[in-house]
Design a protein around this motif. Sequence first.
Motif, PDB file in Angstrom:
ATOM      1  N   UNK A  72      73.239  35.144  82.024  1.00 15.89           N
ATOM      2  CA  UNK A  72      72.079  35.119  81.384  1.00 15.89           C
ATOM      3  C   UNK A  72      72.419  34.551  80.019  1.00 15.89           C
ATOM      4  N   UNK A  73      71.451  33.808  79.336  1.00 20.79           N
ATOM      5  CA  UNK A  73      71.551  32.911  78.523  1.00 20.79           C
ATOM      6  C   UNK A  73      72.335  31.537  78.458  1.00 20.79           C
ATOM      7  N   UNK A 106      64.511  27.915  74.931  1.00 22.42           N
ATOM      8  CA  UNK A 106      65.393  29.019  75.086  1.00 22.42           C
ATOM      9  C   UNK A 106      66.928  28.708  75.444  1.00 22.42           C
ATOM     10  N   UNK A 107      67.785  29.665  75.766  1.00 23.54           N
ATOM     11  CA  UNK A 107      67.173  30.796  76.555  1.00 23.54           C
ATOM     12  C   UNK A 107      66.552  31.901  75.704  1.00 23.54           C
ATOM     13  N   UNK A 108      65.495  32.725  76.046  1.00 17.98           N
ATOM     14  CA  UNK A 108      65.127  33.823  75.060  1.00 17.98           C
ATOM     15  C   UNK A 108      64.804  35.070  75.673  1.00 17.98           C
ATOM     16  N   UNK A 109      65.492  35.356  76.926  1.00 22.64           N
ATOM     17  CA  UNK A 109      65.141  36.636  77.524  1.00 22.64           C
ATOM     18  C   UNK A 109      66.327  37.039  78.260  1.00 22.64           C
ATOM     19  N   UNK A 110      66.421  38.377  78.815  1.00 22.64           N
ATOM     20  CA  UNK A 110      67.527  38.954  79.681  1.00 22.64           C
ATOM     21  C   UNK A 110      66.864  39.462  81.111  1.00 22.64           C
ATOM     22  N   UNK A 111      65.372  39.280  81.187  1.00 26.92           N
ATOM     23  CA  UNK A 111      64.806  39.836  82.246  1.00 26.92           C
ATOM     24  C   UNK A 111      63.405  39.252  82.397  1.00 26.92           C
ATOM     25  N   UNK A 112      62.823  39.097  83.757  1.00 23.04           N
ATOM     26  CA  UNK A 112      61.615  38.664  83.793  1.00 23.04           C
ATOM     27  C   UNK A 112      60.457  39.421  83.045  1.00 23.04           C
ATOM     28  N   UNK A 113      60.640  40.797  83.270  1.00 22.29           N
ATOM     29  CA  UNK A 113      59.437  41.528  82.876  1.00 22.29           C
ATOM     30  C   UNK A 113      59.502  41.888  81.157  1.00 22.29           C
ATOM     31  N   UNK A 114      60.683  41.333  80.620  1.00 26.42           N
ATOM     32  CA  UNK A 114      60.764  41.683  79.121  1.00 26.42           C
ATOM     33  C   UNK A 114      59.703  40.815  78.419  1.00 26.42           C
ATOM     34  N   UNK A 115      59.179  39.670  79.038  1.00 30.19           N
ATOM     35  CA  UNK A 115      57.953  38.984  78.805  1.00 30.19           C
ATOM     36  C   UNK A 115      56.773  39.056  79.561  1.00 30.19           C
ATOM     37  N   UNK A 116      56.888  39.338  80.671  1.00 29.33           N
ATOM     38  CA  UNK A 116      55.528  39.721  81.699  1.00 29.33           C
ATOM     39  C   UNK A 116      55.353  41.051  81.820  1.00 29.33           C
ATOM     40  N   UNK A 117      54.872  41.788  80.879  1.00 34.41           N
ATOM     41  CA  UNK A 117      54.737  42.995  80.554  1.00 34.41           C
ATOM     42  C   UNK A 117      53.297  43.641  80.301  1.00 34.41           C
ATOM     43  N   UNK A 118      52.267  42.978  80.156  1.00 34.13           N
ATOM     44  CA  UNK A 118      51.118  43.400  79.833  1.00 34.13           C
ATOM     45  C   UNK A 118      49.852  43.109  80.937  1.00 34.13           C
ATOM     46  N   UNK A 119      49.283  44.155  81.280  1.00 37.68           N
ATOM     47  CA  UNK A 119      49.211  45.543  80.774  1.00 37.68           C
ATOM     48  C   UNK A 119      50.317  46.179  81.355  1.00 37.68           C
ATOM     49  N   UNK A 247      61.769  28.278  85.252  1.00 32.35           N
ATOM     50  CA  UNK A 247      61.459  29.446  84.123  1.00 32.35           C
ATOM     51  C   UNK A 247      62.851  29.920  84.350  1.00 32.35           C
ATOM     52  N   UNK A 248      63.555  30.282  85.305  1.00 30.98           N
ATOM     53  CA  UNK A 248      64.970  30.930  85.258  1.00 30.98           C
ATOM     54  C   UNK A 248      65.940  30.236  84.182  1.00 30.98           C
ATOM     55  N   UNK A 249      65.854  28.748  84.668  1.00 32.99           N
ATOM     56  CA  UNK A 249      66.784  28.066  83.641  1.00 32.99           C
ATOM     57  C   UNK A 249      66.203  28.143  82.211  1.00 32.99           C
ATOM     58  N   UNK A 250      64.865  27.924  82.000  1.00 32.83           N
ATOM     59  CA  UNK A 250      64.625  27.694  80.503  1.00 32.83           C
ATOM     60  C   UNK A 250      64.597  28.895  79.768  1.00 32.83           C
ATOM     61  N   UNK A 251      63.947  30.080  80.388  1.00 32.52           N
ATOM     62  CA  UNK A 251      63.455  31.440  79.730  1.00 32.52           C
ATOM     63  C   UNK A 251      65.024  32.365  79.720  1.00 32.52           C
ATOM     64  N   UNK A 252      65.768  32.490  80.713  1.00 31.87           N
ATOM     65  CA  UNK A 252      66.634  33.212  81.076  1.00 31.87           C
ATOM     66  C   UNK A 252      68.008  32.693  81.025  1.00 31.87           C
TER      67      UNK A 252
END
Length: 505
Positions: A72-73, A106-119, A247-252
């Motif tokens: 990650x990162x 990024x990278x800017x997160x360690x998991x998918x649901x750290x960003x995809x969380x609402x609601x 998304x995995x490449x850029x965000x995670x």
Amino acid sequence: MTRRRAYPLTVGLLFAACLGSRSGHAEGALLSVDQQGLNALIADGQAAAAFEWAFEAGDELSEFKFTGDQGVGANIGEGRRFTRIPRADLTGPGEWATHFPSREGGANATSCISCHSAPIANGAGGVAMNVVVDPGHTGDPRQYLERNTTPLFALSIPQRLAEEMSVELYLQREAARVQACKAGTATAELLAKSVSFGTLVLTRTGDDPCVVDTDTSGLTGIDADLVVRPFGWKGNHATLRSFTRGAAHNELGLQATELVGGEDGDFDGVIDELSVGDITALTIYMAALERPVSLVELNDIGLLEMKDADIRKVTAGENRFAKIGCSSCHTPSMSINDPVFREPSRVPGYVETLFPDGTNPADHALRWDTAVSFDMRSDQPNNLVILDSGEAYHLGALEVDAAGAGLAHWYTDLKRHDMGEALSDPSDPLGIGASMFLTRSLAGVGSTGPWLHDGRATTLNEAIEAHGGEGARSRAAYNLLTELQKAEVLAFLENLVIYHNDPDH
């Protein structure tokens, strides 16, 4: 969160949190999903088990908090692993600007649901979860693009709609080619699921065999290859797999094997960070998540109680939404003729003959004849509810019409539109057009604020008011409504929600 099930043991490889074989320390490690193992189940007549295994594995992957030892990162530079701001200024060996494929952000997160969380998990993201990207590596904050996080539910729906629409367009183009070969010229009026994509003009330029020249200048909202691309704010990804991999490449900072092969493209010291099977599992998981619903539907089956006056308000708002022209782009419903989602797809334009790393997917066991598949009308694991009557109601599955065909309430035409100067991006690195955006699906829109591509709209009223370009006429019609009538439109939109039934609570 999904129901947990046992993984099939017949292929000898469990995917779960365990003392594992993925790179890194044993604590919290994951075993990679084995694409050949999925294929073996399918070849053994256990397609349902393969789907179940892929779905549950994708669930685990989406929730897992990866560590640096697991890839990650990325090597941002300056000794950093994560960044919210693109760093085109870091051009040293292995630093941000030298990564391959070229990094957008990024990278800017360690998991998918750290960003995809609402609601809830797998949902959208608040404005704090916006990503900032610099695809052109300008290093100029004035040219950066900002993107709001969209929900991940039932993404089989837009891909299957897009696949079927593209096939319709291909057939119309071929009919025009045949006509041009006979008559010298032909014009194709392109229409798919009642959505117009403009015209093609074909002119014969050679005989025996017939050769035609195709004028694509009359196309609207689609690329010249006629592939409807349902993913990304700009409509630049045809498949859920492609979008997930990017998304995995850029965000995670997780680089899939199929993206870079055995290379370390982000220079973090880890290779093979996501297997081909991992990407398949994530794709199947998001494809088979439960669909967004409406408050009226929940009321109708007894999962909540609405006042009659509120139901009338929603109904009036739906009618007014259509009357002022919003439904001309936010198409309320489309049929799906073949409601089976397959990964990988069999549809031209949605089949990768080569992975981004240049290898053949079949060499990695990803083949259409052993595609992981599910019936969108019945197979989704989530939101199968038991009503007070004792009847089972699959709230998570694709709706069907009276004849049993799939019916998608996705509120989009899957077409790009000019949204006007005020909503334009400051730059156009994809060459699609700074003011051009894919029609945002309104499925679940009542649960997923803030709205618009950069989250600038804090209310649905603000989102409507921001529409320009091709949306200006509907915005003007909305502004002519009384305050009560506007409230009806907003009530209809707020009625389109995300719902998850948790049988344990």
